[in-house]
Design a protein around this motif. Structure first.
Motif, short mmCIF file in Angstrom:
data_model
loop_
_atom_site.label_atom_id
_atom_site.label_comp_id
_atom_site.label_asym_id
_atom_site.label_seq_id
_atom_site.Cartn_x
_atom_site.Cartn_y
_atom_site.Cartn_z
N GLU A 115 0.84 -1.19 0.00
CA GLU A 115 0.00 0.00 0.00
C GLU A 115 0.88 1.25 0.00
OE1 GLU A 115 -2.61 -0.25 3.31
OE2 GLU A 115 -3.50 -2.16 2.69
N VAL A 209 -17.77 1.29 -0.05
CA VAL A 209 -16.75 1.24 1.00
C VAL A 209 -17.27 1.99 2.22
CG1 VAL A 209 -14.37 1.77 1.60
CG2 VAL A 209 -14.95 1.15 -0.75
N VAL A 219 -17.03 3.60 -4.60
CA VAL A 219 -15.68 3.76 -5.11
C VAL A 219 -15.52 2.93 -6.37
CG1 VAL A 219 -13.22 3.46 -4.61
CG2 VAL A 219 -14.78 4.17 -2.80
N ASP A 221 -12.40 3.41 -8.27
CA ASP A 221 -10.95 3.31 -8.46
C ASP A 221 -10.31 3.09 -7.10
OD1 ASP A 221 -8.37 3.36 -9.32
OD2 ASP A 221 -8.30 5.52 -9.73
N THR A 222 -9.69 1.93 -6.90
CA THR A 222 -9.08 1.62 -5.61
C THR A 222 -7.80 2.42 -5.36
OG1 THR A 222 -7.90 -0.24 -6.63
CG2 THR A 222 -10.04 -0.69 -5.59
N SER A 223 -7.26 3.07 -6.39
CA SER A 223 -6.05 3.87 -6.21
C SER A 223 -6.35 5.34 -5.96
CB SER A 223 -5.15 3.74 -7.44
OG SER A 223 -5.76 4.34 -8.57
N GLU A 265 -4.61 5.53 -0.24
CA GLU A 265 -5.46 5.09 -1.34
C GLU A 265 -6.67 4.35 -0.79
OE1 GLU A 265 -2.19 4.63 -4.91
OE2 GLU A 265 -2.86 2.85 -3.84
N GLU A 266 -7.70 4.24 -1.65
CA GLU A 266 -8.93 3.58 -1.22
C GLU A 266 -8.70 2.09 -0.95
OE1 GLU A 266 -11.75 4.75 -0.43
OE2 GLU A 266 -11.59 6.82 -1.11
N ALA A 267 -7.64 1.52 -1.50
CA ALA A 267 -7.34 0.12 -1.20
C ALA A 267 -7.08 -0.08 0.29
CB ALA A 267 -6.13 -0.34 -2.02
N ILE A 270 -10.46 -0.17 2.01
CA ILE A 270 -11.13 -1.46 1.76
C ILE A 270 -10.56 -2.53 2.68
CG2 ILE A 270 -11.48 -3.25 0.04
CD1 ILE A 270 -11.52 -1.06 -2.07
#
Length: 303
Positions: A115, A209, A219, A221-223, A265-267, A270
Motif C-alpha cells: 500500500e 466502501v 468507489v 478506483d481503488t487507487s 489510497e482507497e485500497a 477497503i
C-alpha cells in the motif's frame, strides 16, 4: 626602515603594455570548466508529453548539448553514505531480525510493501490552533477532491491556504509515490463514477466502501486518494505592535500554525473495512442467563 626599503615593491605596469596583457590572460588550465547540462524529465514521466507539446524543440536541444561529465563516486558517497560504520551496524540488525522472524514479514512490513501513503506538512499559517483545528476535522476522512471543494467554498479565511496545501499534497503524492494512477496505468483513462442521471455508472466495476465512522461511499478506483488523517501543529509566535494614544504601544504576539495531512489510497480503506467485518464475525454471540426460578435463598446464613 631599511627592511621596508629593501623589500621588493610590486611592479606597476602600463595597462596598454603587452606585458600587462600577458599577465592578465588566464591560462588554459585555470579556465572555468563547462557545467553539465540541466536535468530534464524522465522519458517515463507522466508530464513528458505535456513538455513536448509546450517545447517541441526540447529533444533537439538535448541532442545538441555535450554529454555530462562522469560523477565522482567519492563525492556521491559523502552525501549518500556519510557514516559507513552506522550503515553496516544497521544492516546487521536487519539481518538478525530476519533470521529471528524466519524470513516472514510482519504485518507492518507487508502493508508498507503493498500500500502507498504520503505525508505532507505545510508551512506556518498566520492563524491559531483553535481556528485551524475545525478545518482539519472537516477534511479528515474525505476524498482529496471532496476536501478541496470543501475548502473552496468555506468562509474561513485560512481555508484558502489549506486548499493550496491540499492541491500541493495531491500533486506530490502523484509524482513521488505514484498514487492515484490506477485507471491511467490500466489504460482506462479517467471515467466518471456517475452517469448523466447522477446514479453510479453500471459500466464501471465499483463497490461500496464503509469508513471507520460508518459512512459509506461508492468507489470505482481503488487507487484514488483520500485524507486519512489531518492534524495541526503549533508554531512560533510573531511580534507586532498596536499603536495607542499618548505615545504608547501594545506588543502583539500573533500565532503561527501548520497543518499536516496523510494521504492514502482507497485500497487501504477497503482492507480496514474487511478487517472490521472479520472482527465482527469472530465475536461470540452473547447469550442471556437461563430463565429458571431462584430457590434455596434464605435471609440468614445457615452457620
Amino acid at each position: 626602515m631599511d627592511y621596508f626599503r629593501s623589500k621588493k615593491q610590486p611592479e606597476i605596469l602600463d595597462p596598454t603594455s603587452p606585458d600587462f596583457l600577458k599577465r592578465k590572460a588566464t591560462p588554459a588550465s585555470q579556465a572555468p570548466q563547462q557545467m553539465p547540462p540541466q536535468g530534464d524529465l524522465a522519458p517515463s514521466s507522466i508530464f513528458d508529453k505535456v513538455e513536448q507539446r509546450k517545447r517541441p524543440d526540447r529533444a533537439k536541444d538535448a541532442r545538441s548539448q555535450p554529454p555530462a561529465s562522469a560523477r565522482d563516486p567519492a563525492v556521491l558517497a559523502a552525501a549518500l553514505d556519510p557514516d559507513p560504520a552506522y550503515r553496516r551496524r544497521w544492516q546487521r540488525r536487519q539481518i538478525i531480525r530476519d533470521v529471528h522472524n524466519r524470513g516472514q514479514l510482519i504485518k507492518a512490513q507487508r502493508i508498507a510493501r503493498t500500500e502507498r501513503e504520503s505525508l505532507c506538512k505545510s508551512q506556518f499559517f498566520k492563524t491559531s490552533v483553535k481556528k485551524l483545528m475545525p478545518l482539519a476535522r472537516q477534511i479528515a476522512g474525505k476524498p482529496i477532491e471532496d476536501a478541496i471543494i470543501q475548502m473552496r467554498f468555506s468562509k474561513k479565511r485560512v481555508a484558502k491556504d489549506v486548499k493550496k496545501h491540499l492541491e500541493y499534497a495531491r500533486d506530490e503524492a502523484i509524482v513521488k509515490r505514484g498514487m492515484g494512477l490506477g485507471l491511467i496505468r490500466s489504460g482506462a483513462g479517467a471515467p466518471k463514477a456517475t452517469g448523466e442521471s447522477g446514479q453510479p455508472n453500471e459500466q464501471l466495476p465499483g463497490m461500496v466502501v464503509e469508513d471507520k465512522k460508518g459512512k459509506r461511499r461508492y468507489v470505482t478506483d481503488t487507487s484514488s486518494m483520500y485524507v486519512d488523517e489531518a492534524w495541526v501543529g503549533r508554531g512560533t509566535y510573531g511580534r507586532d505592535y498596536d499603536v495607542r494614544a499618548r505615545g504608547r504601544a501594545n506588543i502583539l504576539r500573533p500565532p503561527e500554525t501548520s497543518i499536516t495531512v496523510r494521504l492514502k489510497e482507497e485500497a487501504t480503506r477497503i482492507r480496514l473495512m474487511d478487517e472490521r467485518e472479520q472482527k465482527r464475525q469472530r465475536k461470540k454471540v452473547w447469550t442471556a442467563l437461563p430463565d429458571r426460578p431462584v430457590t434455596a435463598q434464605r435471609q440468614y446464613c445457615l452457620w
